[in-house]
Design a protein around this motif. Structure first.
Motif, PDB file in Angstrom:
ATOM      1  N   LYS A   3       0.989  16.702  10.530  1.00 33.97           N
ATOM      2  CA  LYS A   3      -0.302  17.010  11.122  1.00 33.97           C
ATOM      3  C   LYS A   3      -1.325  15.911  10.853  1.00 33.97           C
ATOM      4  N   GLN A   4      -1.240  15.264   9.685  1.00 34.24           N
ATOM      5  CA  GLN A   4      -2.218  14.250   9.350  1.00 34.24           C
ATOM      6  C   GLN A   4      -2.151  13.061  10.300  1.00 34.24           C
ATOM      7  N   HIS A  50      -7.341   3.296   7.751  1.00 38.77           N
ATOM      8  CA  HIS A  50      -7.241   4.670   7.248  1.00 38.77           C
ATOM      9  C   HIS A  50      -6.459   4.719   5.937  1.00 38.77           C
ATOM     10  N   ILE A  56      -9.989   9.234   3.223  1.00 41.87           N
ATOM     11  CA  ILE A  56      -9.034   9.859   4.147  1.00 41.87           C
ATOM     12  C   ILE A  56      -7.590   9.395   3.951  1.00 41.87           C
ATOM     13  N   ARG A  59      -4.413  11.684   3.786  1.00 40.71           N
ATOM     14  CA  ARG A  59      -3.843  12.262   5.005  1.00 40.71           C
ATOM     15  C   ARG A  59      -2.796  11.338   5.637  1.00 40.71           C
ATOM     16  N   HIS A 100      -4.850  19.830  15.837  1.00 38.62           N
ATOM     17  CA  HIS A 100      -5.595  19.865  14.576  1.00 38.62           C
ATOM     18  C   HIS A 100      -5.623  21.235  13.909  1.00 38.62           C
ATOM     19  N   MET A 103      -5.644  21.896   9.921  1.00 34.12           N
ATOM     20  CA  MET A 103      -5.901  20.675   9.160  1.00 34.12           C
ATOM     21  C   MET A 103      -7.217  20.728   8.386  1.00 34.12           C
ATOM     22  N   ILE A 105     -10.248  19.541   8.901  1.00 34.61           N
ATOM     23  CA  ILE A 105     -10.876  18.230   8.784  1.00 34.61           C
ATOM     24  C   ILE A 105     -12.382  18.432   8.645  1.00 34.61           C
ATOM     25  N   GLU A 109     -14.842  13.564   6.646  1.00 36.47           N
ATOM     26  CA  GLU A 109     -13.592  12.893   7.017  1.00 36.47           C
ATOM     27  C   GLU A 109     -13.669  12.357   8.443  1.00 36.47           C
TER      28      GLU A 109
END
Length: 148
Positions: A3-4, A50, A56, A59, A100, A103, A105, A109
């Motif tokens: 998912k990340q 990233h 972040i 992830r 998403h 997740m 987020i 982030e």
């Protein structure tokens, strides 16, 4: 873990799909970003940004231990980015809310992701109009991505 990095894939896809709308005399966002080679370089540099961004990186770092999976996701990201920006590829991926889901987020982030992407566009000398187009699209997507 999937998912990340799917977050990155979906973000590029939706971001650049919206930016691909042009008239016949204007260049597509795909063309303005350098076509396949330009987008490949941008994707690689965003992934690196990233991975190096402590806010972040957690992830994305798990994919370092999965090189085959990482390579597949990277290539998928390039293809999605190309299709979404008006290039010669069709995007068949999931929509943003589905991608998403679960997740969670945060706003912080999301802002780090935007900052990384904008920094990479600047590094690649992308014109200001294209940068603004990308930023507007990224901002418009936040409700579909954050805290899902």
């Amino acid at each position: 873990m999937q998912k990340q990095l799917t977050f990155l894939i979906a973000l590029f896809t939706i971001t650049f799909m919206a930016g691909a709308q042009t008239t016949s005399t204007e260049k597509t966002l795909f063309e303005r970003l350098g076509g396949t080679s330009g987008i490949t370089a941008i994707v690689d540099d965003v992934i690196e940004a990233h991975m190096n961004n402590p806010a972040i990186s957690a992830r994305f770092k798990p994919y370092e231990d999965q090189p085959e999976r990482f390579a597949k996701i990277r290539q998928h990201t390039i293809e999605f980015f190309s299709a979404g920006s008006g290039g010669p590829v069709e995007y068949k991926g999931k929509d943003m809310p589905v991608t998403h889901q679960g997740m969670n987020i945060s706003a912080a982030e999301y802002m780090h992701v935007i900052d990384d992407i904008m920094g990479v566009l600047e590094k690649h000398n992308i014109d200001e109009t294209s940068e603004k187009d990308v930023l507007a699209i990224l901002w418009s997507l936040k409700g579909m991505i954050m805290s899902k």
